[in-house]
Motif scaffolding. Structure first.
Motif, PDB file in Angstrom:
ATOM      1  N   VAL A 137      77.913  35.514  -2.371  1.00 47.91           N
ATOM      2  CA  VAL A 137      77.849  34.178  -2.937  1.00 47.91           C
ATOM      3  C   VAL A 137      78.158  33.011  -1.983  1.00 47.91           C
ATOM      4  N   GLY A 138      78.531  33.407  -0.949  1.00 50.00           N
ATOM      5  CA  GLY A 138      78.829  32.169   0.035  1.00 50.00           C
ATOM      6  C   GLY A 138      77.199  32.076   0.714  1.00 50.00           C
ATOM      7  N   LEU A 139      76.476  33.131   0.804  1.00 52.70           N
ATOM      8  CA  LEU A 139      75.155  33.227   1.574  1.00 52.70           C
ATOM      9  C   LEU A 139      74.127  32.480   0.657  1.00 52.70           C
ATOM     10  N   VAL A 140      74.216  32.227  -1.005  1.00 57.56           N
ATOM     11  CA  VAL A 140      73.352  31.660  -1.612  1.00 57.56           C
ATOM     12  C   VAL A 140      73.071  30.310  -1.043  1.00 57.56           C
ATOM     13  N   PRO A 141      73.870  29.279  -0.864  1.00 50.44           N
ATOM     14  CA  PRO A 141      73.520  27.890  -0.267  1.00 50.44           C
ATOM     15  C   PRO A 141      72.541  27.868   0.994  1.00 50.44           C
ATOM     16  N   ILE A 142      72.920  28.862   2.051  1.00 49.62           N
ATOM     17  CA  ILE A 142      72.176  29.079   3.301  1.00 49.62           C
ATOM     18  C   ILE A 142      70.723  29.585   2.810  1.00 49.62           C
ATOM     19  N   ALA A 143      70.793  30.679   1.809  1.00 50.31           N
ATOM     20  CA  ALA A 143      69.406  31.004   1.344  1.00 50.31           C
ATOM     21  C   ALA A 143      68.447  29.965   1.199  1.00 50.31           C
ATOM     22  N   LEU A 144      69.187  29.062   0.292  1.00 52.79           N
ATOM     23  CA  LEU A 144      68.176  28.045  -0.254  1.00 52.79           C
ATOM     24  C   LEU A 144      67.772  26.992   0.857  1.00 52.79           C
ATOM     25  N   LEU A 145      68.651  26.691   1.765  1.00 56.60           N
ATOM     26  CA  LEU A 145      68.115  25.909   2.839  1.00 56.60           C
ATOM     27  C   LEU A 145      67.059  26.622   3.752  1.00 56.60           C
ATOM     28  N   LEU A 146      67.174  28.098   3.974  1.00 56.13           N
ATOM     29  CA  LEU A 146      66.390  28.756   4.681  1.00 56.13           C
ATOM     30  C   LEU A 146      64.984  28.681   3.924  1.00 56.13           C
ATOM     31  N   LEU A 147      65.073  28.889   2.619  1.00 54.89           N
ATOM     32  CA  LEU A 147      63.792  28.963   1.875  1.00 54.89           C
ATOM     33  C   LEU A 147      63.128  27.505   1.795  1.00 54.89           C
ATOM     34  N   SER A 148      63.619  26.621   2.243  1.00 56.34           N
ATOM     35  CA  SER A 148      62.771  25.360   2.262  1.00 56.34           C
ATOM     36  C   SER A 148      61.853  25.305   3.154  1.00 56.34           C
ATOM     37  N   SER A 149      61.934  25.952   4.331  1.00 57.66           N
ATOM     38  CA  SER A 149      60.901  26.039   5.241  1.00 57.66           C
ATOM     39  C   SER A 149      59.984  27.202   4.942  1.00 57.66           C
ATOM     40  N   CYS A 150      60.076  27.976   4.079  1.00 61.35           N
ATOM     41  CA  CYS A 150      59.204  29.168   3.510  1.00 61.35           C
ATOM     42  C   CYS A 150      58.357  28.899   2.324  1.00 61.35           C
ATOM     43  N   ALA A 151      58.802  27.784   1.699  1.00 62.58           N
ATOM     44  CA  ALA A 151      58.177  27.539   0.210  1.00 62.58           C
ATOM     45  C   ALA A 151      57.802  26.014   0.142  1.00 62.58           C
ATOM     46  N   SER A 152      56.925  25.554   0.233  1.00 66.88           N
ATOM     47  CA  SER A 152      56.446  23.976   0.268  1.00 66.88           C
ATOM     48  C   SER A 152      54.969  23.826  -0.294  1.00 66.88           C
ATOM     49  N   VAL A 153      55.116  22.606  -0.696  1.00 66.29           N
ATOM     50  CA  VAL A 153      53.757  22.173  -1.004  1.00 66.29           C
ATOM     51  C   VAL A 153      53.398  20.751  -0.165  1.00 66.29           C
ATOM     52  N   SER A 154      52.280  20.741  -0.012  1.00 61.73           N
ATOM     53  CA  SER A 154      51.706  19.746   1.012  1.00 61.73           C
ATOM     54  C   SER A 154      50.643  18.752   0.417  1.00 61.73           C
ATOM     55  N   VAL A 155      50.324  17.570   0.896  1.00 64.93           N
ATOM     56  CA  VAL A 155      49.415  16.626   0.413  1.00 64.93           C
ATOM     57  C   VAL A 155      48.135  16.615   1.375  1.00 64.93           C
ATOM     58  N   LYS A 156      46.818  16.528   0.847  1.00 61.97           N
ATOM     59  CA  LYS A 156      45.939  16.614   1.769  1.00 61.97           C
ATOM     60  C   LYS A 156      44.732  15.764   1.051  1.00 61.97           C
ATOM     61  N   GLY A 157      43.900  15.502   1.781  1.00 64.97           N
ATOM     62  CA  GLY A 157      42.536  14.791   1.118  1.00 64.97           C
ATOM     63  C   GLY A 157      42.679  13.352   0.429  1.00 64.97           C
ATOM     64  N   GLU A 158      43.678  12.544   0.936  1.00 69.69           N
ATOM     65  CA  GLU A 158      43.765  11.298   0.352  1.00 69.69           C
ATOM     66  C   GLU A 158      42.544  10.494   0.416  1.00 69.69           C
ATOM     67  N   HIS A 159      42.488   9.891  -0.636  1.00 69.12           N
ATOM     68  CA  HIS A 159      41.279   8.814  -0.726  1.00 69.12           C
ATOM     69  C   HIS A 159      41.833   7.632  -1.503  1.00 69.12           C
ATOM     70  N   ARG A 160      41.295   6.429  -0.933  1.00 75.09           N
ATOM     71  CA  ARG A 160      41.825   5.140  -1.483  1.00 75.09           C
ATOM     72  C   ARG A 160      40.753   4.212  -1.831  1.00 75.09           C
ATOM     73  N   GLU A 161      40.473   3.858  -2.980  1.00 76.12           N
ATOM     74  CA  GLU A 161      39.297   3.071  -3.163  1.00 76.12           C
ATOM     75  C   GLU A 161      39.652   1.758  -2.654  1.00 76.12           C
ATOM     76  N   ALA A 162      38.441   0.718  -2.419  1.00 74.13           N
ATOM     77  CA  ALA A 162      38.577  -0.555  -1.760  1.00 74.13           C
ATOM     78  C   ALA A 162      39.219  -1.576  -2.662  1.00 74.13           C
ATOM     79  N   SER A 163      38.972  -1.526  -4.058  1.00 76.80           N
ATOM     80  CA  SER A 163      39.643  -2.161  -5.151  1.00 76.80           C
ATOM     81  C   SER A 163      41.008  -1.716  -5.633  1.00 76.80           C
ATOM     82  N   LYS A 164      42.021  -2.229  -4.797  1.00 71.15           N
ATOM     83  CA  LYS A 164      43.704  -1.632  -5.041  1.00 71.15           C
ATOM     84  C   LYS A 164      44.417  -2.674  -6.045  1.00 71.15           C
ATOM     85  N   PRO A 165      44.823  -2.183  -6.879  1.00 70.28           N
ATOM     86  CA  PRO A 165      45.762  -2.878  -7.580  1.00 70.28           C
ATOM     87  C   PRO A 165      46.639  -3.918  -6.957  1.00 70.28           C
ATOM     88  N   VAL A 166      46.725  -5.172  -7.501  1.00 70.90           N
ATOM     89  CA  VAL A 166      47.341  -6.330  -7.016  1.00 70.90           C
ATOM     90  C   VAL A 166      48.677  -6.543  -7.094  1.00 70.90           C
TER      91      VAL A 166
END
Length: 232
Positions: A6-35
């Motif tokens: 039971v005590g290992l579960v929080p540690i597992a969740l912390l370690l898991l953060s480096s092994c399971a992730s999502v990233s952003v790529k290919g960002e594109h912004r139009e010239a006409s941006k919201p004001v």
């Protein structure tokens, strides 16, 4: 032994953060941006008709139902995360019947792979890993209907050792517990945080959100911890 596990579960969740992730790529912004900063952001379910799907287990019996559920899950997570870290957000039941103000988050699934829960639990280290990739579009409802911001998200859960690769009983219990929890639902939660983080950054650059409210986005290739709270 039970207390140790039971005590290992929080540690597992912390370690898991480096092994399971999502990233952003290919960002594109139009010239006409919201004001100006939107008072509300609407979230539509992402399109499921064009992506590549690999569905295993019981979900494979009804792939269309799985796709619908995945789209709803992601939209609900995005709504919650944007509401917490950007501006008030609301689900859009019909993206074609919205007010002419605010922003709309929409998009499509590029790839969804459910992976294999048993392989993740037993082997890990890439075996049975899940994967989710999306293309996100953000539209100013007061504009011309075209997105002013687009980007893609990519990631999944697959890198932590499983039972067969664990070095001892405590490590094995930790691996079995955490790997069995991973999957498309968790990928959707992580994807939603990246979407909210991208919008948070966009608004912060324009002074619409205070610096103390920064919510980081992970760019492809960067390292970022995922907080334990999101696994509850």
């Amino acid at each position: 032994m039970k207390n140790i596990a039971v005590g290992l579960v929080p540690i597992a969740l912390l370690l898991l953060s480096s092994c399971a992730s999502v990233s952003v790529k290919g960002e594109h912004r139009e010239a006409s941006k919201p004001v100006q900063k939107p008072a509300k952001i609407y979230v539509a379910a992402f399109d499921t008709t064009k992506g590549a799907y690999k569905i295993a287990g019981t979900e494979a019996k009804d792939p269309e139902s799985f796709k619908h559920k995945t789209a709803e899950t992601l939209a609900n997570y995005v709504t919650k995360c944007v509401n917490e870290h950007v501006v008030p957000a609301e689900r859009a039941a019909d993206a074609h019947r919205l007010p002419r103000q605010g922003w709309l988050i929409t998009g499509e699934f590029l790839r969804v792979n459910t992976g294999n829960r048993e392989l993740r639990a037993l082997v890990g280290l890439g075996a049975g890993g899940s994967k989710m990739e999306t293309r996100v579009s953000v539209i100013d409802l007061a504009g011309n209907g075209k997105p002013f911001l687009t980007f893609e998200t990519t990631g999944g859960s697959n890198a932590m050792p499983g039972l067969l690769e664990s070095s001892g009983p405590g490590s094995a219990a930790m691996s079995m517990t955490t790997q069995s929890m991973m999957g498309v639902t968790d990928d959707a939660a992580r994807t939603s945080r990246m979407i909210a983080g991208e919008l948070n950054t966009y608004m912060m650059e324009r002074g619409w959100i205070a610096k103390g409210k920064k919510y980081s986005v992970k760019k492809l290739g960067e390292y970022q911890l995922i907080h334990e709270q999101y696994f509850h």
